[in-house]
Design a protein around this motif. Structure first.
Motif, PDB file in Angstrom:
ATOM      1  N   ARG A  46      44.737  24.417  16.622  1.00  0.00           N
ATOM      2  CA  ARG A  46      44.043  23.590  15.621  1.00  0.00           C
ATOM      3  C   ARG A  46      44.615  22.181  15.549  1.00  0.00           C
ATOM      4  O   ARG A  46      43.993  21.280  15.021  1.00  0.00           O
ATOM      5  CB  ARG A  46      44.137  24.253  14.234  1.00  0.00           C
ATOM      6  N   ASP A  47      45.815  22.019  16.061  1.00  0.00           N
ATOM      7  CA  ASP A  47      46.449  20.704  16.000  1.00  0.00           C
ATOM      8  C   ASP A  47      47.337  20.529  17.240  1.00  0.00           C
ATOM      9  O   ASP A  47      48.529  20.843  17.216  1.00  0.00           O
ATOM     10  CB  ASP A  47      47.297  20.607  14.714  1.00  0.00           C
ATOM     11  N   ARG A  52      56.135  27.851   9.289  1.00  0.00           N
ATOM     12  CA  ARG A  52      55.304  27.645   8.103  1.00  0.00           C
ATOM     13  C   ARG A  52      54.425  28.877   7.905  1.00  0.00           C
ATOM     14  O   ARG A  52      54.180  29.619   8.846  1.00  0.00           O
ATOM     15  CB  ARG A  52      54.356  26.459   8.301  1.00  0.00           C
ATOM     16  N   PRO A  53      53.910  29.042   6.694  1.00  0.00           N
ATOM     17  CA  PRO A  53      52.979  30.147   6.478  1.00  0.00           C
ATOM     18  C   PRO A  53      51.726  29.951   7.345  1.00  0.00           C
ATOM     19  O   PRO A  53      51.327  28.803   7.595  1.00  0.00           O
ATOM     20  CB  PRO A  53      52.627  30.047   4.986  1.00  0.00           C
ATOM     21  N   ARG A  54      51.125  31.028   7.755  1.00  0.00           N
ATOM     22  CA  ARG A  54      49.905  31.011   8.566  1.00  0.00           C
ATOM     23  C   ARG A  54      50.052  30.127   9.801  1.00  0.00           C
ATOM     24  O   ARG A  54      49.167  29.370  10.170  1.00  0.00           O
ATOM     25  CB  ARG A  54      48.702  30.547   7.729  1.00  0.00           C
ATOM     26  N   ASP A 104      50.714  44.319  10.066  1.00  0.00           N
ATOM     27  CA  ASP A 104      49.478  45.075   9.876  1.00  0.00           C
ATOM     28  C   ASP A 104      48.197  44.260  10.095  1.00  0.00           C
ATOM     29  O   ASP A 104      47.259  44.753  10.720  1.00  0.00           O
ATOM     30  CB  ASP A 104      49.468  45.742   8.494  1.00  0.00           C
ATOM     31  N   PRO A 105      48.119  43.000   9.613  1.00  0.00           N
ATOM     32  CA  PRO A 105      46.878  42.266   9.817  1.00  0.00           C
ATOM     33  C   PRO A 105      46.534  42.076  11.299  1.00  0.00           C
ATOM     34  O   PRO A 105      45.369  41.983  11.659  1.00  0.00           O
ATOM     35  CB  PRO A 105      47.146  40.905   9.160  1.00  0.00           C
ATOM     36  N   PHE A 106      47.541  42.016  12.149  1.00  0.00           N
ATOM     37  CA  PHE A 106      47.278  41.820  13.576  1.00  0.00           C
ATOM     38  C   PHE A 106      47.071  43.154  14.285  1.00  0.00           C
ATOM     39  O   PHE A 106      46.291  43.250  15.222  1.00  0.00           O
ATOM     40  CB  PHE A 106      48.457  41.099  14.246  1.00  0.00           C
ATOM     41  N   TYR A 107      47.797  44.187  13.855  1.00  0.00           N
ATOM     42  CA  TYR A 107      47.836  45.432  14.631  1.00  0.00           C
ATOM     43  C   TYR A 107      46.592  46.304  14.439  1.00  0.00           C
ATOM     44  O   TYR A 107      46.240  47.061  15.325  1.00  0.00           O
ATOM     45  CB  TYR A 107      49.115  46.227  14.305  1.00  0.00           C
TER      46      TYR A 107
END
Lengths: 390, 211
Positions: free
Chosen positions: A139-140, A193-195, A288-291
């Protein structure tokens, strides 16, 4: 001699005394915790429900805490697959320019199948382009993180699993197969950083390899020798609130009885040789969000001399036959490898980059740079280390 | 027999590959695990330049390929001997058999010499066990190479010499006639050491049957 041995010897003696005291203290505290464990032994569903609502990474029980499963007999024919990796970090001080190397040992040992070939190999790859050496935020693009240290560790972990998936995909259905890596499936990626984009980069690729293993129908596990895992300890600390002053177990002691203890100490005491515990799911906000469908479960395994932790993705954990095969194969592997899975030891042998190998690599790189007319010179600091002046 | 890190070869007599070479001797990795040519046997390495080096196997060893790895006891219960290899099919890939051979002569085109060649054999070239006709040809004219075996350092030279004489006498089929000729040659070489001579000759005699 740079070490002050006289000074060190008195420190070592003090350390020994301290360790002996700590060991005795741990045993005493484990006895205190027996009451608590006994209390929750059959209330695991209550614990599991509680675990789901906690913010920190914890173990979620999927059955009674004191579940003990003896191994099934070893299958007469099975194939063990394993990979292990090693890396050379970019050397800022060397004269050979910026590059890293990842070496992955790949091993396939078919047991009880004399007609099949054993495969002991390694594959090495250099990272030297900008795409290799920097992780760019999609994104950057101005944000670039160098691929070194912990990030290179993460890349190596992904490459190990990629090689394991390659092995699994080329496996024929002649005999059941198991795939092993050393360490953990829940590897860490440091984010500033977060995210941040770093986790997305590594975890997405890693989970893709887990998916390839699932498609190949080869149960995969990460094996950690003498586990220091504390997911269950975290759960209990959350349950009791970790407030020793008002705790029934700690009786107003100055610190929590669970401080410094591991899951292996807590549950391993009940395991007979080669038994495993029940399965626990690791609830982790990071992973968990990725797996997704590959959320990680683990069980502890008594290998005779120590307690190992075996992590598996959800599709293995929910398949009773796969867990049973893994358990039986690991017992056989640990017997053959004198306490550590033989196939993983072979993969490690193939992965290790010796000092001699490093020298050869350095020479090859220097020769090529010289051929191209590129001046390569070590930094002043490295030159000083190589030639000691007085 | 298990392979020793080699791909399949069917060439008769092929025994290994040179992995260390020097003027006086060379080390070869055996084609098959535990498949080195016998102690005392003649082996040959041909070069690209009509130079063929002849040598006598003086030491055979089986150990881990990695210099840092040591074999440890793996038997348990009824898992012994060949069963250990069946239970651990990866073993043949991490073990290797090597043999050291003392250079005793060379062929330069059609001419045979029983002294050291101008160059050692090339690394990674194939080592063949000499066919009987080569052994016969090498030992027919002269037995000067026996001197090299007698004075070989760091090998049990008497045992080596006796093993070589037994090997030649059975391989060539010349038996007694060859042993008598070699005995005369040895008597010349060891005229000052009767005890050593008889010790070697006793080792060359046909084995006595145990009643």
């Amino acid at each position: 001699m740079p070490l002050d041995l006289l000074e060190l010897s008195s420190q070592i003696r003090q350390m020994g005394e301290q360790l002996a005291r700590r060991r005795a203290d741990e045993l005493r505290r484990l006895e205190l915790l027996d009451a608590m464990l006994g209390d929750y032994r059959d209330r695991w569903e209550e614990l599991a429900e509680l675990a789901e609502g906690l913010p920190e990474r914890v173990a979620v029980p999927t059955g009674p805490l004191d579940e003990r499963v003896p191994p099934q007999p070893r299958p007469a024919r099975y194939t063990a697959l394993a990979t292990d990796g090693a890396e050379i970090d970019p050397d800022r001080h060397g004269g050979s320019g910026e590059f890293y190397l990842i070496n992955v040992g790949r091993v396939r040992i078919p047991y009880g199948q004399p007609e099949r070939e054993v495969e002991l190999r390694s594959s090495s790859s250099l990272g030297y382009t900008d795409e290799h050496l920097f992780i760019v935020d999609p994104r950057d693009p101005r944000r670039q993180v160098p691929m070194r240290d912990r990030h290179l560790d993460a890349l190596r972990t992904v490459e190990e699993l990629r090689a394991l998936a390659d092995l699994a995909e080329s496996e024929v259905d002649e005999a059941p197969a198991v795939a092993l890596v050393d360490g953990t499936l829940l590897f860490s990626v440091l984010e500033e950083r977060p995210r941040d984009f770093l986790r997305t980069r590594f975890y997405t690729d890693f989970v893709h390899q887990l998916e390839r293993l699932r498609q190949a129908r080869v149960p995969v596990a990460a094996y950690a020798s003498r586990s220091r895992g504390i997911d269950l300890i975290h759960l209990f600390r959350a349950v009791c609130g970790s407030t020793p002053l008002v705790c029934d177990i700690c009786h107003g002691a100055h610190a929590c009885a669970m401080r410094g203890l591991t899951d292996a100490q807590l549950l391993g005491r009940w395991l007979g040789p080669w038994d495993r515990t029940g399965l626990f799911r690791v609830r982790s906000n990071v992973h968990d969000p990725f797996y997704g469908a590959h959320r990680v479960y683990f069980f502890l395994l008594n290998t005779g001399d120590e307690i190992a932790r075996v992590e598996v993705p959800e599709w293995v954990a929910t398949n009773r036959d796969a867990v049973s095969l893994l358990h039986a194969a690991l017992v056989d592997q640990c017997r053959k490898g004198f306490g550590y899975p033989a196939v993983l030891a072979r993969a490690d042998d193939r992965a290790v980059i010796s000092l001699g190998d490093r020298d050869v690599l350095d020479t090859l790189v220097q020769q090529e740079l010289a051929r191209q007319g590129v001046v390569s010179r070590p930094s002043a600091k490295l030159s000083r280390k190589q030639v000691r002046t007085v | 027999m298990t392979r020793n890190g080699f791909v399949d070869h069917q060439e008769p007599g092929l025994s290994g590959e040179v992995v260390e070479a020097s003027t006086g001797d060379f080390l070869a990795q055996s084609l098959e695990l535990d498949g080195a040519p016998p102690f005392g046997a003649f082996v040959e390495v041909a070069g690209d330049d009509a130079l063929t080096v002849y040598a006598v196997v003086a030491h055979v060893q089986t150990a881990g390929i990695d210099p840092g790895s040591r074999a440890i006891m793996r038997g348990h219960g009824d898992v012994r001997d060949e069963r250990i290899y069946q239970e651990n099919p990866d073993l043949p890939l991490v073990l290797r058999t090597t043999f050291r051979a003392l250079v005793v002569g060379f062929a330069d085109g059609q001419r045979l010499h029983q002294f050291l060649p101008p160059r050692p054999p090339r690394l990674h070239y194939s080592v063949f066990t000499c066919p009987p006709r080569t052994v016969k040809r090498f030992t027919r004219e002269s037995l000067d190479y026996l001197q090299a075996l007698l004075t070989a350092p760091e090998v049990p030279s008497d045992e080596l010499l006796a093993a070589n004489l037994r090997y030649v006498s059975t391989t060539t089929g010349d038996g007694q006639e060859f042993l008598e000729r070699a005995g005369r040659e040895l008597a010349q070489l060891l005229r000052a050491d009767y005890a050593r001579l008889t010790a070697i000759l006793r080792r060359c005699l046909a084995p006595v049957e145990v009643p």
